[in-house]
Design an enzyme around this catalytic site. Sequence first.
Site, mmCIF file in Angstrom:
data_model
loop_
_atom_site.group_PDB
_atom_site.id
_atom_site.type_symbol
_atom_site.label_atom_id
_atom_site.label_comp_id
_atom_site.label_asym_id
_atom_site.label_seq_id
_atom_site.Cartn_x
_atom_site.Cartn_y
_atom_site.Cartn_z
ATOM 1 N N ARG A 95 1.364 -1.294 -0.127
ATOM 2 C CA ARG A 95 -0.386 0.085 -0.096
ATOM 3 C C ARG A 95 0.470 1.230 0.165
ATOM 4 N NH1 ARG A 95 -3.602 2.324 4.675
ATOM 5 N NH2 ARG A 95 -1.377 1.879 5.533
ATOM 6 N N TYR A 113 -6.409 9.748 0.471
ATOM 7 C CA TYR A 113 -6.460 8.184 0.029
ATOM 8 C C TYR A 113 -7.259 7.813 1.356
ATOM 9 C CZ TYR A 113 -4.295 5.278 4.059
ATOM 10 O OH TYR A 113 -3.844 4.885 5.490
ATOM 11 N N PHE A 205 3.903 2.541 5.992
ATOM 12 C CA PHE A 205 4.241 3.802 5.686
ATOM 13 C C PHE A 205 3.724 4.727 5.801
ATOM 14 C CE2 PHE A 205 2.756 7.310 2.390
ATOM 15 C CZ PHE A 205 3.603 7.076 1.627
ATOM 16 N N ASP A 206 2.204 5.364 6.420
ATOM 17 C CA ASP A 206 1.571 6.159 6.853
ATOM 18 C C ASP A 206 1.609 6.722 8.453
ATOM 19 O OD1 ASP A 206 0.054 4.105 7.411
ATOM 20 O OD2 ASP A 206 -1.448 5.428 6.918
ATOM 21 N N THR A 207 2.095 5.477 8.638
ATOM 22 C CA THR A 207 2.789 5.938 10.376
ATOM 23 C C THR A 207 3.609 6.447 10.585
ATOM 24 O OG1 THR A 207 1.445 4.197 10.980
ATOM 25 C CG2 THR A 207 3.374 4.864 12.332
#
Length: 449
Positions: A95, A113, A205-207
């Site tokens: 992702r 997203y 990734f987003d963390t």
Amino acid sequence: MRTDSSPGSLPAREHLPAAAAGTPVLDVVIPVYNEEKDLGPCVLRLHEHLSRTFPYAFRITVADNASTDGTPRVAARLAADLAAVSSVRLEQKGRGRALGAVWSASDAPVLAYMDVDLSTDLNALLPLVAPLISGHSDLAIGSRLARSSRVVRGAKREFISRGYNLILRGSLQARFSDAQCGFKAIRRDVARVLLPLVEDTGWFFDTEMLVLAERAGCRIHEVPVDWVDDPDSTVHLVRTATDDLKGVWRVGRALATGSLPLDRLVRPFGDDPRDRDLTGVPQGLARQLVGFCVVGALSTLFYLLLYSGFRHFAGSQLANALALLVSAVANTAANRRLTFGVRGRGGAVRHQAQGLVVFGIGLALTSGSLAALSAATADPDHSTELAVLIAANLAATVLRFLLFRAWVFPDTAPAAPTAPAAPAAPAAPTAVAAPVSVRPADTDPRDAR
């Protein structure tokens, strides 16, 4: 952890200018893997909602993560039927890899997203991106843990989510409330600076992006959301949790060793009130005082414990000298990292040497106090000795802070607005405003990285 130079400084926060007709202001990415059943209804529902409620032009980008079912055909059909929909195919799963690739190639100034299950109520989408459009914030996240959020999910997911966020707060000092909600947005000019520093290509990734953004001084806006758990979710909880914990360890180690170049992500002068050089006001004084007091309190406790232990086999003067020496080394190291924000090993030996000079002054004060006590009382009890040492340490602490700030860890921030640096100031906005070419839907976005 990537430690290469960032593409440029963080941009100043400004309201997005009016876009030309048809130019998308918002690009909503939907990362999918084997979602042929849910993809069509998701995109149609999102497209209808944005067409009806969103006041700007938008694009919906389906990012296919190497699906092996009919997902690519569904994505291609949606892109052919709806002008505001495009699709991108990646031959590798992840992702984070999909988001990084599509966001890096997008020409929209606001990037977002959401998960394909649309667990989050779409009414939160405009409040999510509005602070980014206005220039108020750099990133925005949906929060299921905010006080006014309404969430429906099982006890296991609730426990995992809250436990994970507690780990982030305890280990990485994260201040955002919900790292895992699949409902986030970021300004493109900020993304192009942060994305090269993000290493993870999966669920972490987003963390990782949020932690780096927070450490770099970005403003993160949180939106309470209404969220209903998807019982058919294909996310493997145990594997995802394990990968996330590995990511927490990796990022925490990089932050602790100073290997991340976050100090280079400096905003244009004056954009953040904390960056303003005010005459007669030392920069960071309040924060440094708080940090110094916390470190000092812990160091004093450590010193007293050491003194009490050494006192069992040594005289008061020797016990005081040993305890003060050990605690002084620990105190200098803690203040170097936590109070004055000095990272890495550069200058560590010199700082410790200067700290020992400061230690000598403290030793003179405390030893002199003990000598005065011995002269006044032939056999002082232990509690009296401790009381005298505490008073002497308080006096030494004030002097220690002044010496640390002015001599050991001098503030070098005022050196920034020098004459040679002045012409380079406009360089950051120029780099941020550089046009990004619009890639067709069938172009592999990995080339943009």
